[in-house]
Motif scaffolding. Structure first.
Motif, PDB file in Angstrom:
ATOM      1  N   LEU A  39      21.454  -0.078  -5.419  1.00 45.12           N
ATOM      2  CA  LEU A  39      20.240   0.733  -5.421  1.00 45.12           C
ATOM      3  C   LEU A  39      20.481   2.079  -4.747  1.00 45.12           C
ATOM      4  O   LEU A  39      19.968   3.108  -5.196  1.00 45.12           O
ATOM      5  N   ASP A  40      21.266   2.071  -3.677  1.00 42.28           N
ATOM      6  CA  ASP A  40      21.567   3.324  -2.984  1.00 42.28           C
ATOM      7  C   ASP A  40      22.325   4.292  -3.884  1.00 42.28           C
ATOM      8  O   ASP A  40      22.037   5.490  -3.912  1.00 42.28           O
ATOM      9  N   GLU A  41      23.305   3.793  -4.624  1.00 40.79           N
ATOM     10  CA  GLU A  41      24.090   4.652  -5.505  1.00 40.79           C
ATOM     11  C   GLU A  41      23.198   5.212  -6.621  1.00 40.79           C
ATOM     12  O   GLU A  41      23.268   6.405  -6.933  1.00 40.79           O
ATOM     13  N   CYS A  42      22.367   4.363  -7.204  1.00 39.90           N
ATOM     14  CA  CYS A  42      21.474   4.831  -8.264  1.00 39.90           C
ATOM     15  C   CYS A  42      20.458   5.839  -7.731  1.00 39.90           C
ATOM     16  O   CYS A  42      20.184   6.857  -8.371  1.00 39.90           O
ATOM     17  N   ALA A  43      19.919   5.568  -6.552  1.00 43.14           N
ATOM     18  CA  ALA A  43      18.954   6.488  -5.952  1.00 43.14           C
ATOM     19  C   ALA A  43      19.608   7.823  -5.631  1.00 43.14           C
ATOM     20  O   ALA A  43      18.990   8.885  -5.798  1.00 43.14           O
ATOM     21  N   LYS A  44      20.844   7.780  -5.168  1.00 42.35           N
ATOM     22  CA  LYS A  44      21.570   9.014  -4.866  1.00 42.35           C
ATOM     23  C   LYS A  44      21.700   9.880  -6.113  1.00 42.35           C
ATOM     24  O   LYS A  44      21.445  11.093  -6.074  1.00 42.35           O
ATOM     25  N   ILE A  45      22.065   9.255  -7.235  1.00 43.69           N
ATOM     26  CA  ILE A  45      22.222  10.007  -8.486  1.00 43.69           C
ATOM     27  C   ILE A  45      20.885  10.584  -8.939  1.00 43.69           C
ATOM     28  O   ILE A  45      20.797  11.739  -9.372  1.00 43.69           O
ATOM     29  N   LEU A  46      19.825   9.793  -8.845  1.00 44.04           N
ATOM     30  CA  LEU A  46      18.509  10.278  -9.251  1.00 44.04           C
ATOM     31  C   LEU A  46      18.070  11.465  -8.393  1.00 44.04           C
ATOM     32  O   LEU A  46      17.554  12.461  -8.909  1.00 44.04           O
ATOM     33  N   ARG A  47      18.299  11.378  -7.107  1.00 43.14           N
ATOM     34  CA  ARG A  47      17.884  12.463  -6.220  1.00 43.14           C
ATOM     35  C   ARG A  47      18.758  13.702  -6.408  1.00 43.14           C
ATOM     36  O   ARG A  47      18.259  14.835  -6.343  1.00 43.14           O
ATOM     37  N   GLU A  48      20.037  13.506  -6.640  1.00 48.79           N
ATOM     38  CA  GLU A  48      20.913  14.654  -6.902  1.00 48.79           C
ATOM     39  C   GLU A  48      20.514  15.379  -8.180  1.00 48.79           C
ATOM     40  O   GLU A  48      20.811  16.566  -8.348  1.00 48.79           O
ATOM     41  N   ASN A  49      19.842  14.657  -9.081  1.00 52.14           N
ATOM     42  CA  ASN A  49      19.425  15.249 -10.358  1.00 52.14           C
ATOM     43  C   ASN A  49      17.945  15.599 -10.391  1.00 52.14           C
ATOM     44  O   ASN A  49      17.371  15.762 -11.471  1.00 52.14           O
ATOM     45  N   GLY A  50      17.328  15.722  -9.214  1.00 48.23           N
ATOM     46  CA  GLY A  50      15.994  16.295  -9.156  1.00 48.23           C
ATOM     47  C   GLY A  50      14.852  15.393  -8.753  1.00 48.23           C
ATOM     48  O   GLY A  50      13.738  15.877  -8.528  1.00 48.23           O
ATOM     49  N   ALA A  51      15.063  14.077  -8.685  1.00 53.54           N
ATOM     50  CA  ALA A  51      13.977  13.189  -8.275  1.00 53.54           C
ATOM     51  C   ALA A  51      13.555  13.502  -6.846  1.00 53.54           C
ATOM     52  O   ALA A  51      14.396  13.747  -5.973  1.00 53.54           O
ATOM     53  N   ALA A  52      12.258  13.498  -6.600  1.00 55.72           N
ATOM     54  CA  ALA A  52      11.759  13.802  -5.264  1.00 55.72           C
ATOM     55  C   ALA A  52      11.978  12.629  -4.312  1.00 55.72           C
ATOM     56  O   ALA A  52      12.392  12.819  -3.160  1.00 55.72           O
ATOM     57  N   ARG A  53      11.702  11.416  -4.790  1.00 56.09           N
ATOM     58  CA  ARG A  53      11.847  10.206  -3.970  1.00 56.09           C
ATOM     59  C   ARG A  53      12.222   9.058  -4.882  1.00 56.09           C
ATOM     60  O   ARG A  53      11.962   9.095  -6.082  1.00 56.09           O
ATOM     61  N   VAL A  54      12.791   8.026  -4.279  1.00 60.61           N
ATOM     62  CA  VAL A  54      13.068   6.788  -5.013  1.00 60.61           C
ATOM     63  C   VAL A  54      12.577   5.621  -4.150  1.00 60.61           C
ATOM     64  O   VAL A  54      12.918   5.518  -2.976  1.00 60.61           O
ATOM     65  N   VAL A  55      11.755   4.785  -4.745  1.00 58.39           N
ATOM     66  CA  VAL A  55      11.348   3.520  -4.129  1.00 58.39           C
ATOM     67  C   VAL A  55      11.817   2.415  -5.079  1.00 58.39           C
ATOM     68  O   VAL A  55      12.011   2.656  -6.272  1.00 58.39           O
ATOM     69  N   CYS A  56      12.001   1.222  -4.562  1.00 62.44           N
ATOM     70  CA  CYS A  56      12.643   0.181  -5.377  1.00 62.44           C
ATOM     71  C   CYS A  56      11.892  -1.136  -5.280  1.00 62.44           C
ATOM     72  O   CYS A  56      11.141  -1.390  -4.334  1.00 62.44           O
ATOM     73  N   ALA A  57      12.123  -1.989  -6.282  1.00 63.52           N
ATOM     74  CA  ALA A  57      11.580  -3.343  -6.279  1.00 63.52           C
ATOM     75  C   ALA A  57      12.579  -4.272  -6.948  1.00 63.52           C
ATOM     76  O   ALA A  57      13.230  -3.886  -7.917  1.00 63.52           O
ATOM     77  N   ALA A  58      12.694  -5.460  -6.416  1.00 61.62           N
ATOM     78  CA  ALA A  58      13.539  -6.498  -6.992  1.00 61.62           C
ATOM     79  C   ALA A  58      12.767  -7.812  -6.965  1.00 61.62           C
ATOM     80  O   ALA A  58      11.799  -7.951  -6.214  1.00 61.62           O
ATOM     81  N   LEU A  59      13.187  -8.748  -7.770  1.00 61.65           N
ATOM     82  CA  LEU A  59      12.528 -10.051  -7.728  1.00 61.65           C
ATOM     83  C   LEU A  59      12.851 -10.787  -6.436  1.00 61.65           C
ATOM     84  O   LEU A  59      11.989 -11.399  -5.812  1.00 61.65           O
ATOM     85  N   ALA A  60      14.121 -10.710  -6.039  1.00 58.95           N
ATOM     86  CA  ALA A  60      14.553 -11.463  -4.865  1.00 58.95           C
ATOM     87  C   ALA A  60      15.508 -10.650  -4.013  1.00 58.95           C
ATOM     88  O   ALA A  60      16.205  -9.759  -4.512  1.00 58.95           O
ATOM     89  N   ARG A  61      15.555 -10.985  -2.743  1.00 58.76           N
ATOM     90  CA  ARG A  61      16.474 -10.323  -1.829  1.00 58.76           C
ATOM     91  C   ARG A  61      17.262 -11.373  -1.049  1.00 58.76           C
ATOM     92  O   ARG A  61      16.813 -12.497  -0.840  1.00 58.76           O
ATOM     93  N   PRO A  91       0.800  -1.232   0.000  1.00 58.68           N
ATOM     94  CA  PRO A  91       0.000   0.000   0.000  1.00 58.68           C
ATOM     95  C   PRO A  91       0.831   1.280   0.000  1.00 58.68           C
ATOM     96  O   PRO A  91       0.344   2.335  -0.422  1.00 58.68           O
ATOM     97  N   GLU A  92       2.078   1.197   0.462  1.00 56.15           N
ATOM     98  CA  GLU A  92       2.911   2.402   0.549  1.00 56.15           C
ATOM     99  C   GLU A  92       3.687   2.690  -0.732  1.00 56.15           C
ATOM    100  O   GLU A  92       4.325   3.743  -0.844  1.00 56.15           O
ATOM    101  N   LEU A  93       3.639   1.777  -1.680  1.00 57.35           N
ATOM    102  CA  LEU A  93       4.478   1.925  -2.859  1.00 57.35           C
ATOM    103  C   LEU A  93       3.743   2.736  -3.930  1.00 57.35           C
ATOM    104  O   LEU A  93       3.013   2.193  -4.751  1.00 57.35           O
ATOM    105  N   LYS A  94       3.961   4.029  -3.892  1.00 59.36           N
ATOM    106  CA  LYS A  94       3.400   4.939  -4.884  1.00 59.36           C
ATOM    107  C   LYS A  94       4.548   5.501  -5.721  1.00 59.36           C
ATOM    108  O   LYS A  94       5.632   5.769  -5.201  1.00 59.36           O
ATOM    109  N   TYR A  95       4.311   5.722  -7.006  1.00 62.34           N
ATOM    110  CA  TYR A  95       5.383   6.188  -7.881  1.00 62.34           C
ATOM    111  C   TYR A  95       4.807   6.931  -9.079  1.00 62.34           C
ATOM    112  O   TYR A  95       3.630   6.796  -9.408  1.00 62.34           O
ATOM    113  N   ASP A  96       5.660   7.712  -9.715  1.00 62.05           N
ATOM    114  CA  ASP A  96       5.283   8.437 -10.928  1.00 62.05           C
ATOM    115  C   ASP A  96       5.882   7.823 -12.179  1.00 62.05           C
ATOM    116  O   ASP A  96       5.359   7.989 -13.280  1.00 62.05           O
ATOM    117  N   MET A  97       6.996   7.124 -12.014  1.00 64.89           N
ATOM    118  CA  MET A  97       7.759   6.656 -13.168  1.00 64.89           C
ATOM    119  C   MET A  97       8.506   5.370 -12.811  1.00 64.89           C
ATOM    120  O   MET A  97       9.010   5.234 -11.704  1.00 64.89           O
TER     121      MET A  97
END
Length: 216
Positions: A192-214, A96-102
């Protein structure tokens, strides 16, 4: 089913992506036995990061799941992506908490993608987006090839290995957006942390993630 499909199924019957058993007509990529025995995560396999809010994953990376994903990642079993995507899309829709734009993905370097012949996270993101009635958009590139993260165990080593490895493609595209970033496996979460950092440094408001397995 077409005549050609019937002939192909006769000589090359579809098999479960996890255990390899021949599937029945009603099976959709995996068998009933695996449905009952797969290592499903609890609480959506939620894992938090420094630069992303959280990552969800429907399965643990062990046993038949691990063997299946190794075939997908290194043995050219690209047809698995559609089956995996169903598990991921269900997990994403149920959280229920996983909302996203893209929707986007963690990219391979050009060198690794050419060597492998495909980008497994991209295929997974494209297929998952279809199940979500959406599209996946390329937001990141990986200009530099680095040592595979799977060869490093320590989280600090993994973080250092990919520091600066990713670049944002179009800051205007992601500005103010919440990005759903997809990868195949999450272990320490460093990638994921490194990719999220780059996205946020370039203007993304938030980053949420999904993977098949952990990892556990």
């Amino acid at each position: 089913m077409s005549f050609i499909s019937s002939i192909l199924d006769l000589f090359f019957p579809p098999k479960c992506v996890f255990c390899g058993r021949v599937l029945g007509k009603a099976d959709e990529g995996y068998c009933d036995r695996c449905t009952e025995s797969l290592p499903f995560t609890e609480d959506f396999g939620r894992q938090s990061g420094e630069h992303y809010d959280f990552c969800v994953a429907p399965l643990y990376y062990r046993g038949l799941v691990r063997k299946s994903m190794l075939r997908y990642k290194f043995k050219g079993a690209t047809n698995y992506a559609e089956v995996y995507a169903k598990f991921m899309a269900d997990c994403i829709k149920e959280c229920p908490e996983l909302k996203y734009d893209m929707i986007s993905w963690v990219p391979l370097s050009s060198k690794r993608s050419r060597s492998r012949g495909y980008d497994q996270a991209m295929l997974l993101a494209l297929a998952t987006a279809l199940y979500l009635d959406d599209v996946a958009v390329e937001t990141l590139v990986k200009p530099h090839d680095v040592q595979p993260q799977s060869e490093l165990i320590d989280k600090q080593q993994r973080s250092a290995n990919i520091d600066g490895a990713y670049k944002a493609l179009d800051p205007e595209l992601i500005s103010g957006k919440t990005i759903l970033l997809i990868d195949d496996i999450i272990t320490t979460g460093s990638t994921l942390d490194e990719c999220a950092k780059i996205l946020r440094e370039n203007g993304a408001a938030r980053v949420v993630c999904a993977a098949l397995a952990r990892g556990e």
